[in-house]
Design an enzyme around this catalytic site. Sequence first.
Site, mmCIF file in Angstrom:
data_model
loop_
_atom_site.group_PDB
_atom_site.id
_atom_site.type_symbol
_atom_site.label_atom_id
_atom_site.label_comp_id
_atom_site.label_asym_id
_atom_site.label_seq_id
_atom_site.Cartn_x
_atom_site.Cartn_y
_atom_site.Cartn_z
ATOM 1 N N HIS A 90 -8.789 -1.030 -7.377
ATOM 2 C CA HIS A 90 -8.868 0.129 -6.434
ATOM 3 C C HIS A 90 -8.448 0.001 -5.211
ATOM 4 C CE1 HIS A 90 -10.524 2.805 -9.401
ATOM 5 N NE2 HIS A 90 -11.447 1.976 -9.670
ATOM 6 N N CYS A 142 -4.018 2.084 -5.654
ATOM 7 C CA CYS A 142 -3.646 3.498 -5.052
ATOM 8 C C CYS A 142 -3.535 3.386 -3.586
ATOM 9 C CB CYS A 142 -4.677 4.506 -5.190
ATOM 10 S SG CYS A 142 -4.699 4.814 -6.844
#
Length: 312
Positions: A90, A142
């Site tokens: 992440h 991301c």
Amino acid sequence: MDKGKKRLAVLVGCNYPNTKHELHGCINDVVAMREVLVERFGFDPSHVKLLTDAPGSLVMPTGANMKAALNEMVNKAEAGDVLFFHYSGHGTRIPSLKPDNHFRQDEAIVPCDFNLITDVDFRQLVNRLPKGATFTILSDSCHSGGLIDKEKEQIGPSTIKNTTSVSYRVKTIPFQSVLQHLSSLTSINTSDIGTHLLEFFGADASLKFRLPQLESDLLESLKTDEGILLSGCQADETSADMNAIEGGGKAYGAFSNAVHMVLKENPGALSNRKVVLMARKVLEAQGFEQHPCLYCSDGNSDATFLLQPKAK
């Protein structure tokens, strides 16, 4: 091995098992990369450090452990060495601390303990490189565009918006969720993320929060440095994680998988620029919305990805 011709790598895969942020393909991504590094790029297996949060893992990819592995790699580096960091997990965006940047957000990755590693930490690592060594970062997360603070953009945001036709999980934990998690650890009522990180992680927190602002401004980029960032997406985009059902039997990160496909189809040496442009094409053809980007000096844009050794 010749002095100054070492190839060193740190590979980190975070799946966040049994949490609401669980991903599926991140460990597969870095395990597959280890094989490619050894077989194609001439890395000695003993110089490739793998950190994952798989159950039973001896060294978990916490913020402190990841930074320790990266610092150890940079400390060993000599002129001519090739350093590589592949992260699959992440990412998040945090409000910029710079007084003139009220609306700007900075990039960070999210280790398994939420002790964020920020663009300033990567800038400091790159600035510590000995002259003549290169440090390539492949971040499949991301908001990974711009993860080396102040690095020159070579292939930047695309104006073309792909429309997605696939179902996948996004590799982002929103800032508010990170803040909520850290608040539950510190029991402090503040929206200032630095306060929570310093309280809970102390000296292991990111440099961004430990250095007074004036000092972090001293971490300017060198005129041309040897940092090379291949990011899975633009700073304002998400990267995709495919579970085994979506991925046709195997879970993977879309960007890591695209890079593997590009390398498989092109056994010869490829420039950093080519790898990113070809990976963009693969993702577009597969129906993903994300646009990989490249940040590095002009010279490194056309340099060979991981300085691939010539075939014997």
